[in-house]
Write an enzyme that holds these catalytic residues in place. Structure first.
Site, PDB file in Angstrom:
ATOM      1  N   LYS A 174      -9.895  -6.386   8.073  1.00  0.00           N
ATOM      2  CA  LYS A 174      -8.835  -6.046   9.017  1.00  0.00           C
ATOM      3  C   LYS A 174      -9.277  -6.613  10.349  1.00  0.00           C
ATOM      4  O   LYS A 174     -10.291  -6.159  10.901  1.00  0.00           O
ATOM      5  CB  LYS A 174      -8.672  -4.528   9.146  1.00  0.00           C
ATOM      6  N   GLU A 222     -11.314   0.997  -3.299  1.00  0.00           N
ATOM      7  CA  GLU A 222     -11.566   0.765  -1.876  1.00  0.00           C
ATOM      8  C   GLU A 222     -12.163   2.008  -1.202  1.00  0.00           C
ATOM      9  O   GLU A 222     -11.635   3.110  -1.342  1.00  0.00           O
ATOM     10  CB  GLU A 222     -10.234   0.379  -1.205  1.00  0.00           C
ATOM     11  N   ASP A 271      -7.307   3.331  -3.044  1.00  0.00           N
ATOM     12  CA  ASP A 271      -7.996   3.432  -1.746  1.00  0.00           C
ATOM     13  C   ASP A 271      -8.227   4.903  -1.419  1.00  0.00           C
ATOM     14  O   ASP A 271      -7.281   5.678  -1.283  1.00  0.00           O
ATOM     15  CB  ASP A 271      -7.150   2.768  -0.651  1.00  0.00           C
ATOM     16  N   SER A 288       0.859  -1.175   0.000  1.00  0.00           N
ATOM     17  CA  SER A 288       0.000   0.000   0.000  1.00  0.00           C
ATOM     18  C   SER A 288       0.902   1.234   0.000  1.00  0.00           C
ATOM     19  O   SER A 288       1.680   1.431   0.929  1.00  0.00           O
ATOM     20  CB  SER A 288      -0.892  -0.024   1.247  1.00  0.00           C
ATOM     21  N   GLY A 305      -4.310  -3.895   6.282  1.00  0.00           N
ATOM     22  CA  GLY A 305      -3.287  -3.699   7.314  1.00  0.00           C
ATOM     23  C   GLY A 305      -3.439  -2.344   7.958  1.00  0.00           C
ATOM     24  O   GLY A 305      -4.133  -1.463   7.440  1.00  0.00           O
ATOM     25  N   LYS A 355      -1.319  -1.011  -4.242  1.00  0.00           N
ATOM     26  CA  LYS A 355      -2.480  -0.160  -3.943  1.00  0.00           C
ATOM     27  C   LYS A 355      -1.945   1.245  -3.750  1.00  0.00           C
ATOM     28  O   LYS A 355      -0.930   1.441  -3.082  1.00  0.00           O
ATOM     29  CB  LYS A 355      -3.155  -0.692  -2.686  1.00  0.00           C
ATOM     30  N   LYS A 389      -2.987   5.279  -2.595  1.00  0.00           N
ATOM     31  CA  LYS A 389      -3.962   6.113  -1.908  1.00  0.00           C
ATOM     32  C   LYS A 389      -4.349   7.242  -2.852  1.00  0.00           C
ATOM     33  O   LYS A 389      -3.496   7.777  -3.589  1.00  0.00           O
ATOM     34  CB  LYS A 389      -3.340   6.694  -0.635  1.00  0.00           C
ATOM     35  N   ASP A 439     -13.884  -1.088   3.334  1.00  0.00           N
ATOM     36  CA  ASP A 439     -12.944  -1.216   4.443  1.00  0.00           C
ATOM     37  C   ASP A 439     -13.633  -0.603   5.672  1.00  0.00           C
ATOM     38  O   ASP A 439     -14.312  -1.312   6.439  1.00  0.00           O
ATOM     39  CB  ASP A 439     -11.631  -0.507   4.060  1.00  0.00           C
TER      40      ASP A 439
HETATM   41  O1  OSB Z   1      -7.161   2.194   4.613  1.00  0.00           O
HETATM   42  O2  OSB Z   1      -6.134   0.382   4.362  1.00  0.00           O
HETATM   43  C1  OSB Z   1      -6.205   1.499   4.872  1.00  0.00           C
HETATM   44  C2  OSB Z   1      -3.026   2.190   6.890  1.00  0.00           C
HETATM   45  C3  OSB Z   1      -3.550   2.855   7.974  1.00  0.00           C
HETATM   46  C4  OSB Z   1      -4.907   3.110   8.007  1.00  0.00           C
HETATM   47  C5  OSB Z   1      -5.731   2.686   6.970  1.00  0.00           C
HETATM   48  C6  OSB Z   1      -5.213   1.999   5.891  1.00  0.00           C
HETATM   49  C7  OSB Z   1      -3.828   1.771   5.831  1.00  0.00           C
HETATM   50  C8  OSB Z   1      -3.154   1.148   4.707  1.00  0.00           C
HETATM   51  C9  OSB Z   1      -1.816   0.494   4.990  1.00  0.00           C
HETATM   52  O3  OSB Z   1      -3.548   1.188   3.573  1.00  0.00           O
HETATM   53  C10 OSB Z   1      -1.865  -0.982   4.885  1.00  0.00           C
HETATM   54  C11 OSB Z   1      -0.605  -1.627   5.435  1.00  0.00           C
HETATM   55  O4  OSB Z   1      -0.570  -1.950   6.639  1.00  0.00           O
HETATM   56  O5  OSB Z   1       0.320  -1.831   4.651  1.00  0.00           O
HETATM   57 MG    MG Z   2      -8.427   1.087   3.326  1.00  0.00          MG
END
Ligand code: OSB
Ligand code: MG
Length: 379
Positions: free
Chosen positions: A271, A222, A197, A144, A299, A170, A172, A247
């Site tokens: 999660k 996402e 995401d 991510s 995660g 992925k 953001k 999510d």
């Molecule tokens: O939205 O998936 C999410 C990290 C912190 C809070 C929300 C998210 C995330 C990530 C990181 O996308 C995922 C990871 O642990 O690699």
């Molecule tokens: Mg997410």
């Protein structure tokens, strides 16, 4: 068998690089590490809440409060003979899923060690989707990637991860930094398994933005809309070919069923922290399978303690898409477990096979990041 000591530690772990999402930037990840002891066995868990209520309403302070005043006393008063009992034991406490999951994770580790089984074996024995399922030795994982200062910087980051072996990326997105990023990546990497995401940054009225991404062959989009919405997502999903994945909106098996029945998404990000622990995560895994909907493991930038359980559950049969389960070094200069989690040249990660979480907590490393701690004992 009984647990007579529980310890909470607030750990502040510096990230190798700032992680930026539509809701903010993190440079140090603060998580509560939970330790349970009894009968000569130590179990470890990790609470995925963070400093502020940005991703969810939970913070380390609310989680500490819920653990200290309600969840830990419940375990001491009542005792517990299996980690799967935990959700019922604490059902009277509404919400506080991350706090619950931190303690439940430590209990899973403790009970798995008591039975000399790995977490993956424990979880596989409980899932109902494919009864005779053989656990894989390795799973395909993803990375991510946070928002970067420029599109060029994002392309460079992604190129670096692809060189390390990752095969699913992925990114953001947030308003103003969305279609253009996805297009640039798609142009540069036509075959890449790519997903985006939004962390709840859009409204249904932004449908044109998602239509513009609909031809980019994304694996999924996402959580585009509100963190507590299911209905508006069902309207957006109807407008798109690309699968939506929820999510933030999914906290329970009921939420997952509502979302899948309403067509609010076709894929669910599980999660364990967000849904209240592994027992609940297993229920959602099974429920999604009944809808023919794949799940994947999200995660929260966990240390190796939380990661170990996430990798174990991601080895189950309906975790059909690669999770946000990256190598320790993608997050931290030094993890608090040994061996650290690694990703090989094919973008896969080993599923621990040793009892419990299957990795050793390095006390020296944990002590170095511990900001405060508190010990609780059974009477
Ligand atoms: O939205 O998936 C999410 C990290 C912190 C809070 C929300 C998210 C995330 C990530 C990181 O996308 C995922 C990871 O642990 O690699
Ligand atoms: Mg997410």
């Amino acid at each position: 068998m009984s647990i007579d000591r529980i310890e909470l530690r607030l750990a502040a772990m510096p990230l190798v690089a700032p992680f930026e999402t539509s809701f903010g930037v993190e440079t140090v990840e603060e998580h509560i590490i939970v330790r349970v002891d009894g009968d000569g066995i130590t179990g470890w868990g990790e609470c995925a809440a963070s400093e502020g209520p940005w991703y969810s309403y939970e913070t380390n302070q609310t989680a500490w409060h819920a653990l200290r005043d309600f969840l830990i006393p419940r375990v001491f008063e009542n005792g517990i003979s299996a980690p799967t009992e935990f959700p019922r034991l604490v059902a009277r406490v509404r919400g506080h899923n991350m706090a619950k999951a931190g303690l439940e994770g430590a209990l899973w580790d403790w009970f798995a060690q008591a039975q000399n089984k790995s977490l993956a074996q424990m979880f596989n024995a409980r899932q109902t989707f494919q009864r005779e399922y053989t656990l894989p030795e390795r799973i395909v994982v993803g990375v991510s990637v946070g928002l970067q200062p420029t599109t060029g910087a994002l392309l460079e980051q992604v190129r670096g991860y692809l060189q390390e072996g990752y095969t699913r990326v992925k990114i953001k997105i947030k308003p103003g930094r969305d279609v253009e990023l996805a297009r640039a990546l798609r142009a540069e990497f036509p075959e890449l398994r790519l997903q985006v995401d939004a962390n709840s940054a859009y409204r249904l009225a932004d449908v044109a933005i998602f239509r513009a991404m609909d031809d980019l062959n994304l694996l999924l989009i996402e959580q585009p809309l509100s963190h507590d919405d299911i209905f508006q997502h069902s309207k957006l999903q109807r407008e798109l070919k690309t699968a939506l994945c929820l999510d933030e909106s999914i906290h329970s098996v009921d939420d997952a069923q509502a979302a899948l029945e309403l067509g609010a998404c076709r894929i669910i990000n599980i999660k364990p922290g967000r849904v209240g622990g592994y027992t609940k995560a297993l229920e959602i895994h099974d429920a999604a399978a009944r809808f023919n909907a794949p799940v994947w493991c999200g995660g929260m930038l966990e240390s190796g303690i939380g990661r170990a359980g996430n990798v174990a559950i991601a080895a189950l049969p309906n975790f059909k898409l690669p999770g946000d389960l990256s190598a320790s070094r993608r997050y931290y200069k030094q993890d608090i477990v040994e061996p650290e989690f690694e990703v090989d040249a094919k973008g896969t990660m080993r599923v621990p096979t040793a009892p419990g979480i299957g990795v050793k907590v390095v006390m020296k490393n944990l002590d170095a990041v511990t900001v405060s701690s508190q010990v609780f004992r059974s009477k």
